[in-house]
Design an enzyme around this catalytic site. Structure first.
Site, PDB file in Angstrom:
ATOM      1  N   HIS A 144       0.827  -1.196   0.000  1.00 49.89           N
ATOM      2  CA  HIS A 144       0.000   0.000   0.000  1.00 49.89           C
ATOM      3  C   HIS A 144       0.866   1.253   0.000  1.00 49.89           C
ATOM      4  O   HIS A 144       2.061   1.214   0.329  1.00 49.89           O
ATOM      5  CB  HIS A 144      -0.929   0.029   1.222  1.00 49.89           C
ATOM      6  CG  HIS A 144      -0.219   0.159   2.530  1.00 49.89           C
ATOM      7  ND1 HIS A 144       0.461  -0.879   3.113  1.00 49.89           N
ATOM      8  CD2 HIS A 144      -0.060   1.224   3.372  1.00 49.89           C
ATOM      9  CE1 HIS A 144       0.989  -0.485   4.253  1.00 49.89           C
ATOM     10  NE2 HIS A 144       0.696   0.805   4.434  1.00 49.89           N
ATOM     11  N   ASP A 146       0.613   5.084   1.772  1.00 55.92           N
ATOM     12  CA  ASP A 146      -0.116   5.649   2.908  1.00 55.92           C
ATOM     13  C   ASP A 146      -1.107   6.732   2.483  1.00 55.92           C
ATOM     14  O   ASP A 146      -0.810   7.574   1.628  1.00 55.92           O
ATOM     15  CB  ASP A 146       0.869   6.256   3.918  1.00 55.92           C
ATOM     16  CG  ASP A 146       1.607   5.201   4.718  1.00 55.92           C
ATOM     17  OD1 ASP A 146       1.134   4.051   4.777  1.00 55.92           O
ATOM     18  OD2 ASP A 146       2.666   5.531   5.292  1.00 55.92           O
ATOM     19  N   HIS A 294       4.745   0.129   0.262  1.00 58.31           N
ATOM     20  CA  HIS A 294       5.495  -0.640   1.250  1.00 58.31           C
ATOM     21  C   HIS A 294       4.627  -1.747   1.832  1.00 58.31           C
ATOM     22  O   HIS A 294       3.398  -1.741   1.703  1.00 58.31           O
ATOM     23  CB  HIS A 294       6.076   0.257   2.351  1.00 58.31           C
ATOM     24  CG  HIS A 294       5.074   1.108   3.066  1.00 58.31           C
ATOM     25  ND1 HIS A 294       4.554   2.269   2.544  1.00 58.31           N
ATOM     26  CD2 HIS A 294       4.493   0.962   4.284  1.00 58.31           C
ATOM     27  CE1 HIS A 294       3.705   2.803   3.393  1.00 58.31           C
ATOM     28  NE2 HIS A 294       3.642   2.025   4.461  1.00 58.31           N
ATOM     29  N   ARG A 309       5.870   6.040  13.819  1.00 56.05           N
ATOM     30  CA  ARG A 309       5.937   6.652  12.489  1.00 56.05           C
ATOM     31  C   ARG A 309       5.454   8.093  12.548  1.00 56.05           C
ATOM     32  O   ARG A 309       4.445   8.398  13.197  1.00 56.05           O
ATOM     33  CB  ARG A 309       5.064   5.872  11.499  1.00 56.05           C
ATOM     34  CG  ARG A 309       5.237   6.321  10.047  1.00 56.05           C
ATOM     35  CD  ARG A 309       4.144   5.777   9.176  1.00 56.05           C
ATOM     36  NE  ARG A 309       2.864   6.431   9.470  1.00 56.05           N
ATOM     37  CZ  ARG A 309       1.673   5.944   9.132  1.00 56.05           C
ATOM     38  NH1 ARG A 309       1.595   4.784   8.526  1.00 56.05           N
ATOM     39  NH2 ARG A 309       0.571   6.607   9.413  1.00 56.05           N
TER      40      ARG A 309
END
Length: 318
Positions: A144, A146, A294, A309
């Site tokens: 995917h 983000d 990723h 993150r």
């Protein structure tokens, strides 16, 4: 049980006509691929402020000799940005940043993004993934990009592993510029200029129920983005659809849209477009969310994996 001999496969001599060899269409193909790391006409210059150690052919480089714990001088920020554009994901071994230092580093690239659908760490703009026995398996085992369900998807993200399982838990990234480069000509003709709908619900419905998603439904309506976007800094064309959030291609029959999207989603699975990072505690990865997909590998069983993150606000794709 009797056995009947099939005499049709034998002959008195060698065949003179090659039999048909056909495989199903619209799938992945084997063979040589174009692996171009840099945009055409890009001037490649040596790095002066740190060492770059490539991890794969077109994507992924470890950066050695850059201190992320302090404010970046303009020259260092510029050189790191050039490395990000050229390698798409940068790795820093053993950085061991505090949450504030991680936020400050990411802030050199723009305002920080919040995500109310994910657990927060020390502040709303720090997402904390604390995975262990019984944890919600968010964002693992799926390729995917983000937050493409937003009008302005993230420019990039800075991820740090606080705790690493004894085995597994790697993260992989795929180069979506290389994926676009290698599309068959007829597929490029279909996707150039096409738009696709992105929606947060398909991706999050994998692990949240309606009661968690309904409060956000009106705040996050579906949006359209180009199927192949242009990178705002390099000018390079890249595939910009993903299996978590892209639901259909605009103006195309549903069956045809599903068929084409399945083919486009498959492109992230090509090993030649990928880099894989085996984490150690305190490692940091900084990736260009505009140019990559990723995949967090969920292969560590009930062991604990803790990551934080910080995401950077992006622009509207074109």
């Amino acid at each position: 049980m009797s056995v009947t001999s099939d005499t049709s496969v034998t002959s008195a001599g060698p065949s003179t006509v090659l039999r048909e060899a056909r495989i199903p269409g619209d799938g992945m193909y084997e063979g040589r691929r174009t692996l171009r790391r840099l945009p055409e006409g890009w001037e490649e210059r040596p790095y002066e402020l740190f060492e770059v150690v490539p991890q794969a052919r077109t994507i992924g480089a470890e950066i050695r000799g850059a201190d992320l714990s302090r404010p970046l001088p303009p020259a260092l920020r510029e050189e790191l940005n050039r490395a990000l554009l050229e390698w798409k994901v940068l790795f820093f071994r053993g950085a061991h940043l505090t949450s504030d230092q991680q936020r400050d580093f990411a802030g050199h690239w723009g305002a920080l993004e919040t995500n109310p659908l994910l657990a927060a760490g020390s502040s709303d703009d720090v997402v904390r993934f604390d995975k262990g026995d019984g944890a919600v398996p968010t964002y693992e085992n799926v390729w995917h990009t983000d937050v493409t369900f937003r009008e302005r998807p993230a420019l990039g993200a800075v991820l740090q592993l606080r705790e690493v399982p004894p085995f597994g838990g790697d993260t992989m990234w795929a180069d979506m510029a290389a994926a676009y480069d290698n599309l068959p000509r007829e597929v490029k003709e279909r996707v150039d200029g096409a738009l696709a709908v992105h929606d947060f619900i398909p991706g999050f419905a994998r692990f949240y129920g309606p009661e968690r998603l309904l409060p956000h439904q009106d705040l996050l309506p579906p949006v359209e983005h180009p199927v192949a976007r242009t990178h705002p800094e390099t000018g390079r064309r890249m595939l910009f659809v993903n299996a978590s959030f892209t639901t259909r291609i605009t103006g195309v029959d549903r069956d045809e849209s599903d068929r084409l999207l399945r083919f486009l989603f498959q492109q992230a699975h090509v090993p030649e477009y990928q880099v894989r990072w085996r984490w150690q505690p305190g490692d940091v990865a900084f990736w260009d969310n505009r140019a990559t997909q990723h995949y967090a590998v969920g292969d560590y069983g009930s062991a604990r994996r803790v990551a934080e993150r910080v995401a950077i606000e992006g622009d509207r794709p074109f």
